[in-house]
Every structure is written in C-alpha cells, then in structure tokens.
Scaffold this motif. Structure first.
Motif, PDB file in Angstrom:
ATOM      1  N   HIS A  69       0.851  -1.186   0.000  1.00  0.00           N
ATOM      2  CA  HIS A  69       0.000   0.000   0.000  1.00  0.00           C
ATOM      3  C   HIS A  69       0.887   1.237   0.000  1.00  0.00           C
ATOM      4  O   HIS A  69       1.126   1.843   1.025  1.00  0.00           O
ATOM      5  CB  HIS A  69      -0.912   0.013   1.236  1.00  0.00           C
ATOM      6  N   LYS A  70       1.381   1.609  -1.138  1.00  0.00           N
ATOM      7  CA  LYS A  70       2.276   2.763  -1.154  1.00  0.00           C
ATOM      8  C   LYS A  70       1.528   4.089  -1.134  1.00  0.00           C
ATOM      9  O   LYS A  70       2.071   5.092  -0.746  1.00  0.00           O
ATOM     10  CB  LYS A  70       3.247   2.737  -2.318  1.00  0.00           C
ATOM     11  N   ASP A  71       0.258   4.117  -1.574  1.00  0.00           N
ATOM     12  CA  ASP A  71      -0.501   5.368  -1.580  1.00  0.00           C
ATOM     13  C   ASP A  71      -0.852   5.835  -0.174  1.00  0.00           C
ATOM     14  O   ASP A  71      -0.753   7.025   0.132  1.00  0.00           O
ATOM     15  CB  ASP A  71      -1.793   5.208  -2.391  1.00  0.00           C
ATOM     16  N   SER A  72      -1.280   4.935   0.675  1.00  0.00           N
ATOM     17  CA  SER A  72      -1.706   5.328   2.015  1.00  0.00           C
ATOM     18  C   SER A  72      -0.598   5.048   3.026  1.00  0.00           C
ATOM     19  O   SER A  72      -0.032   3.962   3.051  1.00  0.00           O
ATOM     20  CB  SER A  72      -2.973   4.574   2.410  1.00  0.00           C
ATOM     21  N   PRO A  73      -0.265   6.016   3.884  1.00  0.00           N
ATOM     22  CA  PRO A  73       0.782   5.807   4.873  1.00  0.00           C
ATOM     23  C   PRO A  73       0.378   4.794   5.940  1.00  0.00           C
ATOM     24  O   PRO A  73       1.202   4.087   6.463  1.00  0.00           O
ATOM     25  CB  PRO A  73       1.009   7.177   5.492  1.00  0.00           C
ATOM     26  N   ASP A  74      -0.927   4.732   6.281  1.00  0.00           N
ATOM     27  CA  ASP A  74      -1.362   3.725   7.241  1.00  0.00           C
ATOM     28  C   ASP A  74      -2.557   2.964   6.677  1.00  0.00           C
ATOM     29  O   ASP A  74      -3.292   3.466   5.852  1.00  0.00           O
ATOM     30  CB  ASP A  74      -1.712   4.342   8.607  1.00  0.00           C
TER      31      ASP A  74
END
Length: 96
Positions: A69-74
């Motif tokens: 999940h590179k788009d969302s940090p968490d």
C-alpha cells in the motif's frame, strides 16, 4: 448358503493389552488419561519448535520489503479517501 470364512488372526478377539500394535492403539484410545509423552520427548519437541521459530524469524528479516500500500501511509485510513485518489471521476463524451 455361504459359510463364514475362517480367520487365523486373533487380533480382533483379544481383550487384554498385549504387545501388538492394534491392541495398544485400542487401549490408548480407551485410556487417554494414562497416555503421557515422556519428558525427554516433550523437551525435544519444545527445542525443535524454538529452532523452527528462530529460522522463520531469520527468513522474515532476510526477505525484502514489499510496498503493498504505497498510496496510504497507514492501513487504517478510510476507504472513501483511497478511492478518490486512485479512480478519477468518469465523464461522458458527447458526439457532435
């Protein structure tokens, strides 16, 4: 009328525990409270499990990181916000 086949085996007729494997399996099934693994065997298995866990941890640390999940940090972010980033709104084309 067919006659019953004679059997040479006494394994099914035995009622006491003998050295035979089938009798022991039956006795073990009927007396689960008396069946206990030896302390040496349990210690050996405990050591094997520790080694297995250590090897698994070493493999995990050795492996490369994959950014799933590179788009969302968490990962706990709202799904609606993620959808707005990835999918642009569709517009209809009109023919002139």
């Amino acid at each position: 009328m067919t006659r019953k086949k004679k059997t040479r085996s006494l394994a099914d007729k035995v009622t006491i525990r003998t050295g035979r494997r089938k009798d022991y399996k039956k006795w073990r099934h009927e007396n689960p409270d008396q069946v206990v693994s030896s302390p040496r065997f349990t210690a050996k298995k405990r050591q094997q499990r520790k080694l297995q866990a250590a090897r698994k941890l070493a493999r995990q640390e050795q492996g490369q990181d994959i950014a799933i999940h590179k788009d969302s940090p968490d990962a706990s972010g709202s799904s609606q916000a993620d959808l707005s980033k990835t999918d642009p709104p569709k517009t209809e084309k009109k023919d002139h």
